[in-house]
Every structure is written in structure tokens, then in C-alpha cells.
Write an enzyme that holds these catalytic residues in place. Structure first.
Site, mmCIF file in Angstrom:
data_model
loop_
_atom_site.group_PDB
_atom_site.id
_atom_site.type_symbol
_atom_site.label_atom_id
_atom_site.label_comp_id
_atom_site.label_asym_id
_atom_site.label_seq_id
_atom_site.Cartn_x
_atom_site.Cartn_y
_atom_site.Cartn_z
ATOM 1 N N PRO A 5 -23.111 -43.174 -24.704
ATOM 2 C CA PRO A 5 -22.110 -43.924 -24.873
ATOM 3 C C PRO A 5 -22.285 -45.454 -24.646
ATOM 4 O O PRO A 5 -23.160 -46.150 -23.780
ATOM 5 C CB PRO A 5 -21.685 -43.039 -23.219
ATOM 6 C CG PRO A 5 -22.458 -42.353 -22.889
ATOM 7 C CD PRO A 5 -23.632 -42.436 -23.550
ATOM 8 N N GLU A 6 -21.579 -46.233 -25.289
ATOM 9 C CA GLU A 6 -21.086 -46.907 -25.081
ATOM 10 C C GLU A 6 -19.824 -47.819 -24.643
ATOM 11 O O GLU A 6 -18.840 -46.526 -24.115
ATOM 12 C CB GLU A 6 -21.440 -47.834 -27.253
ATOM 13 C CG GLU A 6 -22.842 -47.527 -27.158
ATOM 14 C CD GLU A 6 -23.121 -47.973 -28.435
ATOM 15 O OE1 GLU A 6 -22.989 -49.406 -28.730
ATOM 16 O OE2 GLU A 6 -23.793 -47.628 -29.632
#
Length: 271
Positions: A2-3
Site C-alpha cells: 500500500p502506498e
DNA sequence: ATGGGCACCTGGCTGC
DNA sequence: TGCAGCCAGGTGCCCA
């Protein structure tokens, strides 16, 4: 995984189900995350109401009555909202049981994620205190990038992924932002021109905004709180597209290694 | 101060 | 089928 866009999508997904609810219990099935979950943590949060959710960089914050939970999803973490009594799946390490009957499950095969709790101002927490400004802050401009890049000898790709300088951008969106800005990932940060840095600041915001709107990017295991994958993958211009034609000019996208990570770029559109 | 490399993990895929 | 090797949305820490 996840960014910023995936964390933000997750935050938005859980927000309506957690805000205003009371925590009945926090079940820790596997405390061995990036940092061990302290034994006393569940006892400290039980009984508290969730006041609001927030995000700082890639950290998801649950603000409680007396303190704040700081959750990081690491590389492979995801959150799911599920009804009470749904049995944990493999790698469901944490379960936040709410007075609504619903539960928030944290799943993370690689265990690079983490959970912290603080009763101080979260902004001064060691993990948050030294983070760069949010890319959506008014201060995140070409001028800001100009200031922090002078006499930096790192490749601009590394700079984008340094959370003391730029926050929220990871391996996918670094390549994508550089593509949109027309800058090769290998360029020395300190040699970029003002117009290039203006384009880059704009590109970072545009890529992240677009990805949030699409519910993030799912390559392998990322899912939102409702279990659905993100749709931004179809809008990627370079990431994991080595050998495929550039959507603008048709030239084959290249993959190179920088440090231990892959970078992707169009040798024609990016200079 | 800056930059580079390593470590922490599991799992999926490739090729022999 | 088995297995070694490589790769994967992150990032703190140690060392030069």
C-alpha cells in the site's frame, strides 16, 4: 502493497463503520509484526470510542477518546470490515471487535505492518515526527522540491521514495509520477531544473489523486475494506509494463533495477 | 548530512 | 513433482 492511495482508500472504507463505535476488544493473534505489538495494548484501547480516522503518509490513524492507534500496512497488509463471528483467515493477525458487532480484521502475510498506540500527540510520535509534508499540502510545490533537491546526488526515484523528503509515494507511484513528468528515474535529483520540478510536484499530486479516485492499485493482494480490488492498475502507464508499448509513443517500456527495486520508464517520453 | 545496503517475512512464479 | 532462486505496494537502522 500500500502506498498513499491504498491507505486512503482503506481509511475511507472503514471510516463509516468505525467512527462512533466503541472498541469491545482487540484480539492479537500474532504480535510479531514489524515491531512486536505490546502485550498491554489491547487493555489500553478496550472500551474506548473511535472519534475519527485520519491518515499521515502511509499510516492509518484511529483517534480514540484517550489516545491514537497508528497502523501501518507494510508491503502486504490489508484491512477488512466483517460481521461478528467470521472466523479469522490465514495471516489475520489482529481483530478489532466493535460494539456494532462488526470486526476490523488486519491481514498481513509478510508481517511488515505494525500497530502502535500513543496517548501523546501522534505528530510527535517517533514514527511520524520526521515525515515530510503531505503531497496535498499547499507547501508541496516545485519550489519545495527545488529547495530539498539542491546538492542531492541521489537518483530522483530514490528521492521520491524517501519519506523525510516526500511522503506517500512508493514504488508504483514513483515510476508513474516520473513518467507523467517526463523525467527518467535515474536523473540526479540535484540536477533537475525548476520547470522539471514544477512538473514533478504536479505529477505526484495528479497520480495520487487519480489513484485515490480509482480506489488504489491492486497488483497482487491489496483489497479495500470491502474486499474489492483497486481499479487503478488499468491506468498505469509504466509500472509492470516492461516490454509493452508506451501508451503515448509506442516505444517499449523498460525496466531497470535501482537499489533493490524495479523502476519502469519510457526511454522516449522520459529524458 | 548523505547515501547505500541490509534486514525483517511469506508466497507465488520460473526454470531446471 | 521438487526445489532453488528471484521477485513483490515499505522503511528503519547501521555503516562508510
Amino acid at each position: 502493497m500500500p502506498e498513499l492511495p491504498e491507505v486512503e482508500t482503506t481509511r475511507r472504507g472503514i471510516d463509516p463503520y468505525v467512527v462512533g463505535r466503541r472498541i469491545e476488544a482487540l484480539v492479537v493473534r500474532e504480535p510479531r509484526l514489524r515491531w512486536p505489538v505490546p502485550e498491554e495494548l489491547p487493555g489500553r484501547v478496550a472500551g474506548q470510542r473511535v472519534l475519527r480516522t485520519a491518515r499521515r503518509a502511509k499510516y492509518l490513524l484511529l483517534e480514540l477518546e484517550r489516545g491514537t492507534l497508528l497502523l501501518h500496512l507494510g508491503m502486504s497488509g490489508s484491512l477488512r470490515m466483517l460481521p461478528a463471528g467470521v472466523p479469522p483467515r490465514r495471516h489475520d493477525h489482529l481483530e478489532l471487535q466493535l460494539d456494532s458487532g462488526a470486526s476490523l480484521h488486519f491481514n498481513d502475510p509478510r508481517r511488515f505492518g505494525s500497530l502502535h498506540y500513543t496517548e501523546a500527540d501522534p505528530a510527535v510520535h517517533p514514527l511520524l515526527a520526521r515525515l515530510a509534508p503531505e503531497p496535498f499540502d499547499p507547501g508541496f510545490t516545485g519550489e519545495y522540491l527545488w529547495r530539498i533537491t539542491r546538492r542531492r546526488r541521489v537518483p530522483v526515484k530514490s528521492l521520491l521514495m524517501n519519506s523525510r523528503l516526500v511522503v506517500g509515494v512508493g514504488n508504483i507511484y514513483a515510476s508513474e509520477a516520473l513518467y507523467r513528468a517526463g523525467i527518467r528515474p535515474t536523473r540526479t535529483a540535484g540536477r533537475l531544473t525548476r520547470p522539471e520540478l514544477e512538473r514533478l510536484a504536479h505529477a505526484v499530486r495528479a497520480v495520487l489523486t487519480g489513484a485515490v479516485r480509482a480506489g488504489g492499485t491492486t497488483l497482487r493482494d491489496y483489497v479495500g475494506a470491502d474486499g474489492r480490488p483497486g481499479a487503478f492498475r488499468r491506468k498505469l502507464f509504466v509500472y509492470e509494463r516492461a516490454g509493452e508499448p508506451c501508451r503515448h509513443c509506442g516505444v517499449r517500456i523498460r525496466r531497470i533495477a535501482q537499489g533493490r527495486r524495479s523502476s519502469y520508464f519510457c526511454p522516449n517520453c522520459q529524458r
